[in-house]
Write a protein that holds these residues in place. Structure first.
Motif, mmCIF file in Angstrom:
data_model
loop_
_atom_site.group_PDB
_atom_site.id
_atom_site.type_symbol
_atom_site.label_atom_id
_atom_site.label_comp_id
_atom_site.label_asym_id
_atom_site.label_seq_id
_atom_site.Cartn_x
_atom_site.Cartn_y
_atom_site.Cartn_z
ATOM 1 N N ARG A 45 -3.178 3.715 -16.984
ATOM 2 C CA ARG A 45 -3.693 4.285 -15.735
ATOM 3 C C ARG A 45 -3.036 3.536 -14.589
ATOM 4 N NH1 ARG A 45 -8.794 6.901 -14.899
ATOM 5 N NH2 ARG A 45 -9.715 7.684 -16.843
ATOM 6 N N GLU A 46 -2.765 4.232 -13.488
ATOM 7 C CA GLU A 46 -2.045 3.555 -12.404
ATOM 8 C C GLU A 46 -2.284 4.245 -11.073
ATOM 9 O OE1 GLU A 46 2.425 1.689 -11.747
ATOM 10 O OE2 GLU A 46 2.200 3.502 -12.971
ATOM 11 N N SER A 47 -2.353 3.429 -10.020
ATOM 12 C CA SER A 47 -2.326 3.903 -8.644
ATOM 13 C C SER A 47 -1.454 2.911 -7.879
ATOM 14 C CB SER A 47 -3.751 3.940 -8.065
ATOM 15 O OG SER A 47 -4.165 2.643 -7.672
ATOM 16 N N PRO A 48 -1.199 3.146 -6.600
ATOM 17 C CA PRO A 48 -0.371 2.185 -5.853
ATOM 18 C C PRO A 48 -0.965 0.773 -5.813
ATOM 19 C CG PRO A 48 -0.462 4.264 -4.682
ATOM 20 C CD PRO A 48 -1.454 4.374 -5.804
ATOM 21 N N VAL A 49 -2.303 0.667 -5.977
ATOM 22 C CA VAL A 49 -2.929 -0.658 -5.862
ATOM 23 C C VAL A 49 -3.647 -1.075 -7.138
ATOM 24 C CG1 VAL A 49 -3.211 -0.503 -3.370
ATOM 25 C CG2 VAL A 49 -5.033 0.359 -4.874
ATOM 26 N N SER A 50 -3.403 -0.395 -8.245
ATOM 27 C CA SER A 50 -4.103 -0.756 -9.476
ATOM 28 C C SER A 50 -3.317 -0.307 -10.693
ATOM 29 C CB SER A 50 -5.493 -0.118 -9.514
ATOM 30 O OG SER A 50 -5.392 1.289 -9.639
ATOM 31 N N LEU B 91 3.448 -7.353 -12.805
ATOM 32 C CA LEU B 91 3.162 -6.022 -12.272
ATOM 33 C C LEU B 91 2.274 -6.116 -11.038
ATOM 34 C CD1 LEU B 91 3.144 -2.895 -12.491
ATOM 35 C CD2 LEU B 91 1.203 -3.127 -14.078
ATOM 36 N N ALA B 92 1.251 -6.962 -11.100
ATOM 37 C CA ALA B 92 0.367 -7.152 -9.949
ATOM 38 C C ALA B 92 1.137 -7.689 -8.747
ATOM 39 C CB ALA B 92 -0.776 -8.089 -10.314
ATOM 40 N N ALA B 93 2.061 -8.612 -8.997
ATOM 41 C CA ALA B 93 2.852 -9.183 -7.899
ATOM 42 C C ALA B 93 3.718 -8.126 -7.232
ATOM 43 C CB ALA B 93 3.708 -10.337 -8.420
ATOM 44 N N ARG B 94 4.337 -7.271 -8.034
ATOM 45 C CA ARG B 94 5.194 -6.218 -7.460
ATOM 46 C C ARG B 94 4.366 -5.229 -6.646
ATOM 47 N NH1 ARG B 94 7.323 -6.277 -12.717
ATOM 48 N NH2 ARG B 94 6.354 -4.255 -13.222
ATOM 49 N N LYS B 95 3.222 -4.831 -7.183
ATOM 50 C CA LYS B 95 2.385 -3.879 -6.471
ATOM 51 C C LYS B 95 1.821 -4.481 -5.188
ATOM 52 C CE LYS B 95 0.798 -0.750 -10.140
ATOM 53 N NZ LYS B 95 0.990 0.494 -9.355
ATOM 54 N N ALA B 96 1.396 -5.737 -5.251
ATOM 55 C CA ALA B 96 0.835 -6.384 -4.063
ATOM 56 C C ALA B 96 1.897 -6.566 -2.987
ATOM 57 C CB ALA B 96 0.222 -7.731 -4.439
ATOM 58 N N ALA B 97 3.113 -6.887 -3.392
ATOM 59 C CA ALA B 97 4.187 -7.035 -2.407
ATOM 60 C C ALA B 97 4.447 -5.720 -1.677
ATOM 61 C CB ALA B 97 5.462 -7.511 -3.109
ATOM 62 N N ALA B 98 4.288 -4.619 -2.399
ATOM 63 C CA ALA B 98 4.550 -3.317 -1.806
ATOM 64 C C ALA B 98 3.354 -2.753 -1.052
ATOM 65 C CB ALA B 98 4.968 -2.326 -2.899
ATOM 66 N N ASN C 78 -8.549 -8.921 -19.737
ATOM 67 C CA ASN C 78 -8.174 -9.789 -18.623
ATOM 68 C C ASN C 78 -8.160 -8.972 -17.347
ATOM 69 O OD1 ASN C 78 -6.250 -10.239 -21.109
ATOM 70 N ND2 ASN C 78 -6.598 -12.271 -20.313
ATOM 71 N N MET C 79 -8.212 -9.627 -16.223
ATOM 72 C CA MET C 79 -7.985 -8.964 -14.946
ATOM 73 C C MET C 79 -7.255 -9.926 -14.033
ATOM 74 S SD MET C 79 -10.125 -10.678 -12.632
ATOM 75 C CE MET C 79 -9.926 -9.550 -11.289
ATOM 76 N N ILE C 80 -6.398 -9.380 -13.193
ATOM 77 C CA ILE C 80 -5.730 -10.214 -12.203
ATOM 78 C C ILE C 80 -5.609 -9.430 -10.899
ATOM 79 C CG2 ILE C 80 -3.376 -9.572 -12.969
ATOM 80 C CD1 ILE C 80 -2.706 -12.626 -12.311
ATOM 81 N N LEU C 81 -5.980 -10.081 -9.823
ATOM 82 C CA LEU C 81 -5.917 -9.511 -8.476
ATOM 83 C C LEU C 81 -4.941 -10.342 -7.660
ATOM 84 C CD1 LEU C 81 -7.059 -7.768 -6.073
ATOM 85 C CD2 LEU C 81 -8.777 -9.572 -5.789
ATOM 86 N N MET C 82 -4.031 -9.689 -6.975
ATOM 87 C CA MET C 82 -3.130 -10.386 -6.065
ATOM 88 C C MET C 82 -3.210 -9.732 -4.684
ATOM 89 S SD MET C 82 0.205 -11.572 -8.239
ATOM 90 C CE MET C 82 0.029 -12.378 -9.827
ATOM 91 N N VAL C 83 -3.174 -10.571 -3.653
ATOM 92 C CA VAL C 83 -3.360 -10.113 -2.274
ATOM 93 C C VAL C 83 -2.321 -10.766 -1.371
ATOM 94 C CG1 VAL C 83 -4.959 -9.989 -0.324
ATOM 95 C CG2 VAL C 83 -5.842 -9.883 -2.666
ATOM 96 N N ARG C 84 -1.763 -9.973 -0.461
ATOM 97 C CA ARG C 84 -0.839 -10.493 0.548
ATOM 98 C C ARG C 84 -1.639 -11.020 1.724
ATOM 99 N NH1 ARG C 84 2.824 -5.748 1.574
ATOM 100 N NH2 ARG C 84 1.823 -5.831 3.603
ATOM 101 N N PRO C 85 -1.515 -12.302 2.061
ATOM 102 C CA PRO C 85 -2.293 -12.851 3.182
ATOM 103 C C PRO C 85 -2.059 -12.129 4.500
ATOM 104 C CG PRO C 85 -1.355 -14.636 1.872
ATOM 105 C CD PRO C 85 -0.745 -13.363 1.368
ATOM 106 N N ASP C 86 -0.869 -11.541 4.688
ATOM 107 C CA ASP C 86 -0.590 -10.932 5.987
ATOM 108 C C ASP C 86 -1.337 -9.609 6.199
ATOM 109 O OD1 ASP C 86 0.832 -9.119 4.445
ATOM 110 O OD2 ASP C 86 2.782 -9.543 5.358
ATOM 111 N N LEU C 87 -2.201 -9.227 5.259
ATOM 112 C CA LEU C 87 -3.123 -8.135 5.536
ATOM 113 C C LEU C 87 -4.148 -8.546 6.588
ATOM 114 C CD1 LEU C 87 -4.004 -6.648 2.016
ATOM 115 C CD2 LEU C 87 -2.374 -5.760 3.689
ATOM 116 N N PHE C 88 -4.341 -9.862 6.733
ATOM 117 C CA PHE C 88 -5.402 -10.392 7.590
ATOM 118 C C PHE C 88 -4.871 -11.176 8.790
ATOM 119 C CE2 PHE C 88 -6.767 -9.975 3.226
ATOM 120 C CZ PHE C 88 -7.916 -9.212 3.348
#
Length: 378
Positions: A86-91, A111-118, A281-291
């Motif tokens: 299953r996939e979306s732009p953020v998951s 995969l999480a790193a690539r999606k979060a960067a984008a 497992n789960m992994i969440l990655m976030v770009r700080p520059d969202l904030f």
């Protein structure tokens, strides 16, 4: 030897130092000789030895013998095809096809790193995986991309009871968080939601150490201090009922949400080497520059980390630390001088290698090593 219930401590042990390159080659060759594909063997070796280099020996090369027990019993799919179901732009939901946990989680983290960067952030869930080792290794992969990383996992054996009970329905369910900084060391929290990991009990038993009476209880709820007896007891949650709640939440997010095993569905991979564990497992990655801008965030993070590290300690000889602040120096020391391995573990590895005509590298230093241990994990 000094043992602490929480935090870190440098302890004198009987371990000797082994060079990382030689150990990496040894692990790859042993795995390959048991039918593991070269690429997968390299990934497993890298993640295991990163744990050793970071000072997490319970999740390092000492895991090679039990992993091989599972390989020989047919418990791993050596031809696993890790895929996105299953996939979306953020998951994304990743199916590990019962492959090595280190291989599956490396795929998921990248995969999480690539999606979060984008897209700014990404949550990747995993099912049908296996034990992946130290969680901090995967959360910290976010730091290479100036991202924040948060990792959770289902442990591979139920060693804890729900608060107020004695039925072993919960695992160590670790949590790891990595937060980048500028000039200060990044914050890297890596902990089990039990007071200590089951791996720490194994190390204590190997070393003949007694354990604090706050680590384990028996099936009647009484505290246990003998590590051999503790292997049959129940690990205690951090912070009492609060740790139980955190453990449950991680189980729901890393397991139930992904269709992975949780609670009574969990397979004890220490004793069952055949049944697929369906580890989640789960992994969440976030770009700080969202904030705010990355530069502003790192500058503020530096201020807060410096404030904590320079605050007044109870003991002037033991400065205040932040989670993971010694990782860089510890990893550098491991690369330069080697990682410490206990004699019992070295003997097991040597026998394992000899059975396949593969020689364990000689230690680089025959003198006892100081082992930098951190708090509990899975």
């Amino acid at each position: 030897m000094e043992l602490q219930e929480n935090g870190s401590s440098v302890v004198e042990s009987s371990a000797t130092l082994y060079a990382l390159p030689g150990l990496r080659t040894f692990v790859r060759e042993v795995l390959a000789s048991n039918g593991v594909a070269a690429g997968d063997a390299a990934t497993v070796a890298d993640r295991m030895l990163e744990a050793d280099a970071r000072g997490v020996p319970s999740h390092g090369i000492t895991r090679l013998p039990p992993y091989l027990d599972r390989v020989r019993a047919g418990g791993y799919n050596l031809d696993a095809k890790v895929r996105i179901v299953r996939e979306s732009p953020v998951s994304a939901l990743v199916d590990g096809d019962n492959g090595f946990g280190q291989v599956v989680m490396t795929y998921a983290a990248d995969l999480a790193a690539r999606k979060a960067a984008a897209s700014g952030l990404a949550w990747v869930g995993v099912r049908n995986s296996n034990h992946a080792g130290a969680g901090g290794v995967y959360a910290a992969r976010a730091l290479e991309h100036d991202l924040i990383g948060l990792y959770g996992a289902i442990g591979n054996a139920n060693h804890m009871a729900p608060w107020g009970g004695v039925s072993p329905l919960l695992s160590t369910n670790p949590l790891a968080v990595a937060i980048p900084a500028g000039r200060q060391p990044p914050v890297v929290l890596d902990m089990a939601t039990t007071v200590v990991s089951f791996g720490r009990l194994k190390l204590a038993a190997q070393r003949g150490e007694s354990i604090p009476d706050t680590w384990v209880m028996d099936l009647a709820g009484a505290p246990v201090t003998d590590p051999a007896e503790a292997m049959h007891g129940l690990l205690m949650p951090i912070g009492g009922y609060k740790g139980y709640g955190l453990n449950l939440v991680i189980g729901m997010l890393a397991g139930t949400l992904n269709g992975a095993a949780f609670g009574s569905e969990t397979i004890d991979f220490n004793h069952d080497h055949v049944t697929p564990t369906n580890t989640g497992n789960m992994i969440l990655m976030v770009r700080p520059d969202l904030f705010r801008s990355l530069e502003e965030f790192k500058a503020s993070a530096d201020e807060r980390i410096r404030e904590l590290r320079e605050s007044r300690p109870v003991d002037p000889g033991r400065p205040v630390r932040t989670p993971g602040d010694a990782l860089e120096s510890r990893s550098r020391r491991s690369r330069e001088h080697g990682v410490p391995i206990e004699p019992a573990t070295a003997a097991r590895l040597a026998a394992l290698g000899a059975a396949h005509g593969i020689e364990l590298p000689a230690p680089v230093d025959a003198t006892p090593a100081h082992t930098d241990l951190e708090g509990g994990r899975s």
